[in-house]
Design an enzyme around this catalytic site. Structure first.
Site, PDB file in Angstrom:
ATOM      1  N   GLU A 124      33.161  35.129  30.244  1.00 44.33           N
ATOM      2  CA  GLU A 124      34.574  35.524  30.135  1.00 44.33           C
ATOM      3  C   GLU A 124      35.445  34.281  29.908  1.00 44.33           C
ATOM      4  O   GLU A 124      36.391  34.307  29.108  1.00 44.33           O
ATOM      5  CB  GLU A 124      35.009  36.245  31.418  1.00 44.33           C
ATOM      6  N   ASN A 217      31.360  38.172  40.357  1.00 43.93           N
ATOM      7  CA  ASN A 217      32.106  38.911  41.383  1.00 43.93           C
ATOM      8  C   ASN A 217      31.232  39.236  42.588  1.00 43.93           C
ATOM      9  O   ASN A 217      31.704  39.289  43.714  1.00 43.93           O
ATOM     10  CB  ASN A 217      32.777  40.149  40.780  1.00 43.93           C
TER      11      ASN A 217
END
Ligand code: SF4
Length: 295
Positions: A124, A217
């Site tokens: 990302e 995450n």
């Protein structure tokens, strides 16, 4: 022994959407490729492979193929390469990730130096960087900020980072910047998962975090729990042994945004089996959920 699941666990909106788009495309009866893993969960990537959704590490190897862009997005150069080689692109970049890319482009266009809070090698972040100029840097937290001053500085975050860390970073920057523009791009799914996990960790003897070791995450959830209680990060149920769960009174479970439900169910059943409880569930909806979110 009480085993509770954190209220917000497992697949987020962006991951569900990417998987659904990939599955829909797989009905075309021809191989579908993703650049890098569609989501950061090796077990799910294997499941998708069996459905004809294959992993391509390098876009230059693909010609005239159907390619799904993963939820984290791809770089500008990778996208241009896919188009040049006549590939058909199905874009499953999460809309929140697209938004972060748009903000970064805007900051560069308007002449801001940019600091991205994120992991330098995460796809990302590398995708975001591809839309920036040389006045952009990546730091993982406030401690990595360079000792300098700025006239115009924009700050943006990888979507799966922690709100408290972003707050620290901005606070440290304020005395050194004349004009500071912040886009808070931490996604709400991330914040909800972190809050629910923290609340459960506070009342658990052990937290079991389920998800890819390569998932940013999931690792963040594990790091938060490790500061509160005993913590175990596993990808699958077989990694859990009796010595880790015996003599515990309360075990909390949580799962990263790219962890499929069946892996959560496996872990719940495994702990029950190891501790001599015959209770076994078939679906994640059957696992008791911790409803109290106190942080
Ligand atoms: S964590 Fe948030 S930004 Fe990332 S894929 Fe899920 S919904 Fe999108």
């Amino acid at each position: 022994l009480e085993i509770l699941l954190a209220e917000h666990s497992g697949f987020c909106f962006g991951v569900k959407r990417a998987i659904q788009m990939a599955k829909d495309a797989s009905h075309q009866n021809q191989p579908i490729y993703t650049i890098g893993p569609l989501i950061h969960n090796p077990q799910m990537v294997n499941d998708l492979k069996e459905q004809g959704i294959l992993l391509a590490e390098h876009p230059e190897a693909l010609h005239d193929a159907t390619v799904i862009v993963r939820s984290h997005g791809i770089s500008k150069a990778e996208r241009e390469m896919l188009v040049k080689n006549s590939n058909r692109i199905i874009d499953a970049t999460c809309p929140y990730v697209c938004k972060a890319q748009d903000f970064v482009k805007l900051l560069c266009l308007e002449g801001y130096a940019v600091i991205i809070m994120g992991d330098k090698t995460h796809p990302e972040v590398t995708a975001m960087l591809s839309y920036c100029d040389e006045n952009t840097s990546v730091v993982s937290n406030a401690d990595e900020l360079p000792e300098q001053t700025w006239n115009k500085l924009g700050v943006i975050s990888q979507t799966t980072k922690n709100m408290a860390a972003l707050r620290d970073l901005v606070q440290k920057l304020v005395p050194n910047v004349k004009e500071l523009r912040l886009f808070n791009t931490i996604c709400s799914a991330t914040t909800l998962r972190q809050e629910a996990t923290t609340a459960l960790a506070k009342k658990s003897d052990l937290m079991v975090i389920i998800g890819g070791h390569n998932s940013s995450n999931t690792r963040m959830l594990a790091a938060l729990c490790a500061g509160i209680t005993e913590t175990l990060h596993v990808e699958t149920a077989v990694e859990i042994g009796l010595e880790q769960v015996s003599a515990k009174h309360s075990i909390g479970l949580t799962a990263g945004a790219s962890t499929p439900d069946y892996l959560i169910v496996d872990v719940y059943n495994r702990i029950n089996e190891l501790t001599g409880d015959r209770t076994s569930v078939k679906s994640v909806e059957d696992i008791p959920v911790n409803k109290e979110e106190s942080c």
